[in-house]
Design a protein around this motif. Sequence first.
Motif, PDB file in Angstrom:
ATOM      1  N   ILE A 187       0.826  -1.208   0.000  1.00 37.14           N
ATOM      2  CA  ILE A 187       0.000   0.000   0.000  1.00 37.14           C
ATOM      3  C   ILE A 187       0.864   1.263   0.000  1.00 37.14           C
ATOM      4  CG2 ILE A 187      -1.785   1.300   1.253  1.00 37.14           C
ATOM      5  CD1 ILE A 187      -2.816  -1.340   0.188  1.00 37.14           C
ATOM      6  N   ASP A 188       0.791   2.012  -1.082  1.00 38.35           N
ATOM      7  CA  ASP A 188       1.300   3.387  -1.169  1.00 38.35           C
ATOM      8  C   ASP A 188       2.779   3.546  -0.833  1.00 38.35           C
ATOM      9  OD1 ASP A 188      -1.330   3.822  -1.743  1.00 38.35           O
ATOM     10  OD2 ASP A 188      -1.745   5.117  -0.047  1.00 38.35           O
TER      11      ASP A 188
ATOM     12  N   HIS B 221      -1.191   6.351  -4.133  1.00 37.87           N
ATOM     13  CA  HIS B 221      -2.178   7.412  -3.884  1.00 37.87           C
ATOM     14  C   HIS B 221      -1.820   8.604  -4.761  1.00 37.87           C
ATOM     15  CE1 HIS B 221      -5.108   9.210  -0.870  1.00 37.87           C
ATOM     16  NE2 HIS B 221      -4.811  10.205  -1.695  1.00 37.87           N
TER      17      HIS B 221
ATOM     18  N   LYS C   3      -5.250   5.225  -6.586  1.00 36.23           N
ATOM     19  CA  LYS C   3      -6.412   5.512  -5.746  1.00 36.23           C
ATOM     20  C   LYS C   3      -6.361   6.966  -5.274  1.00 36.23           C
ATOM     21  CE  LYS C   3      -4.373   3.746  -1.397  1.00 36.23           C
ATOM     22  NZ  LYS C   3      -4.514   4.968  -0.602  1.00 36.23           N
TER      23      LYS C   3
ATOM     24  N   ARG D  24      -8.335   7.927  -2.343  1.00 40.83           N
ATOM     25  CA  ARG D  24      -8.748   7.981  -0.942  1.00 40.83           C
ATOM     26  C   ARG D  24      -7.947   6.947  -0.168  1.00 40.83           C
ATOM     27  NH1 ARG D  24     -10.475  11.813  -2.988  1.00 40.83           N
ATOM     28  NH2 ARG D  24     -12.539  12.794  -2.835  1.00 40.83           N
ATOM     29  N   TYR D  25      -8.141   6.895   1.140  1.00 39.74           N
ATOM     30  CA  TYR D  25      -7.340   5.998   1.966  1.00 39.74           C
ATOM     31  C   TYR D  25      -7.517   4.528   1.563  1.00 39.74           C
ATOM     32  CZ  TYR D  25      -6.937  10.091   5.083  1.00 39.74           C
ATOM     33  OH  TYR D  25      -6.698  11.325   5.608  1.00 39.74           O
ATOM     34  N   SER D  26      -8.737   4.070   1.444  1.00 40.35           N
ATOM     35  CA  SER D  26      -8.969   2.657   1.149  1.00 40.35           C
ATOM     36  C   SER D  26      -8.631   2.328  -0.307  1.00 40.35           C
ATOM     37  CB  SER D  26     -10.425   2.275   1.422  1.00 40.35           C
ATOM     38  OG  SER D  26     -10.678   0.953   0.977  1.00 40.35           O
TER      39      SER D  26
ATOM     40  N   CYS E  73      -4.286   4.540   5.249  1.00 39.59           N
ATOM     41  CA  CYS E  73      -4.549   3.752   4.048  1.00 39.59           C
ATOM     42  C   CYS E  73      -4.509   2.246   4.298  1.00 39.59           C
ATOM     43  CB  CYS E  73      -3.573   4.142   2.957  1.00 39.59           C
ATOM     44  SG  CYS E  73      -3.770   5.864   2.422  1.00 39.59           S
TER      45      CYS E  73
ATOM     46  N   SER F 113      -7.637   1.382   6.590  1.00 38.41           N
ATOM     47  CA  SER F 113      -8.875   1.531   5.827  1.00 38.41           C
ATOM     48  C   SER F 113      -9.042   0.386   4.838  1.00 38.41           C
ATOM     49  CB  SER F 113      -8.882   2.876   5.084  1.00 38.41           C
ATOM     50  OG  SER F 113      -8.875   3.957   5.991  1.00 38.41           O
ATOM     51  N   THR F 114      -7.961  -0.006   4.187  1.00 42.00           N
ATOM     52  CA  THR F 114      -8.008  -1.115   3.250  1.00 42.00           C
ATOM     53  C   THR F 114      -8.313  -2.426   3.967  1.00 42.00           C
ATOM     54  OG1 THR F 114      -6.472   0.006   1.753  1.00 42.00           O
ATOM     55  CG2 THR F 114      -6.682  -2.387   1.524  1.00 42.00           C
TER      56      THR F 114
END
Length: 211
Positions: free
Chosen positions: A16-17, A60, A109, A111-113, A142, A145-146
């Motif tokens: 993630i990110d 993100h 993406k 947003r956080y999720s 993130c 939230s995911t």
Amino acid sequence: MEFQLKSPERTALLVIDMENDFVHPEAPMCVPMATDAVPNIRKLIDKCRESGAAVIYTTHVHGRGRGDMGLMSSFWPPINDQEALVDNTPGIEIYPDLEPQDGELVIKKHRYSAFYNTDLEIQLRNRGIDTLIITGTVTNMCCESTARDAQFRDYKVIFVSDATGTMDHPDLGAGAMSAEEVQKATLTSLSFCIAEVASTGDVLERLNTLS
């Protein structure tokens, strides 16, 4: 609670990110704990590739037209000023030590999720994936939230405690917390009813059984 990894085809590692604007030490939104997590994430990426489990990245981004920014601009001055996370710039590319291989998904993406307004879910469903290993940054934004959105969709979630990272939180009305305190609080909360929390070593051992 411990989720068993039944087959590589049903398992995906989510990175993630881990993009330059969050990971590079000189970046405007650098998260030092995320930078420190790079070696562990790299080990998990290598093992997933070796075993045949999917490796899926998110990054993100926000466009220069600002139409996808929403309230993100209210909370993050570098986003509002377009100093970071600007689409089609080097800052949103995956950090070089973790770069994707040809054919690996990189999902943009806003947003956080990673599930919100992306095709992540359809990509997972079409591949028959039911277990997600979550790494990356920011732990309590993130990544969390995911994880929560994944659990709501009945995915088994393994959240890697030492392959995720957050930052110090200032006192904005509820008191300040160090990055370590935020990390611990988030992991404790997730482990209660959302995900299995496991170390990189624990996950690598389980991935070894898939090789």
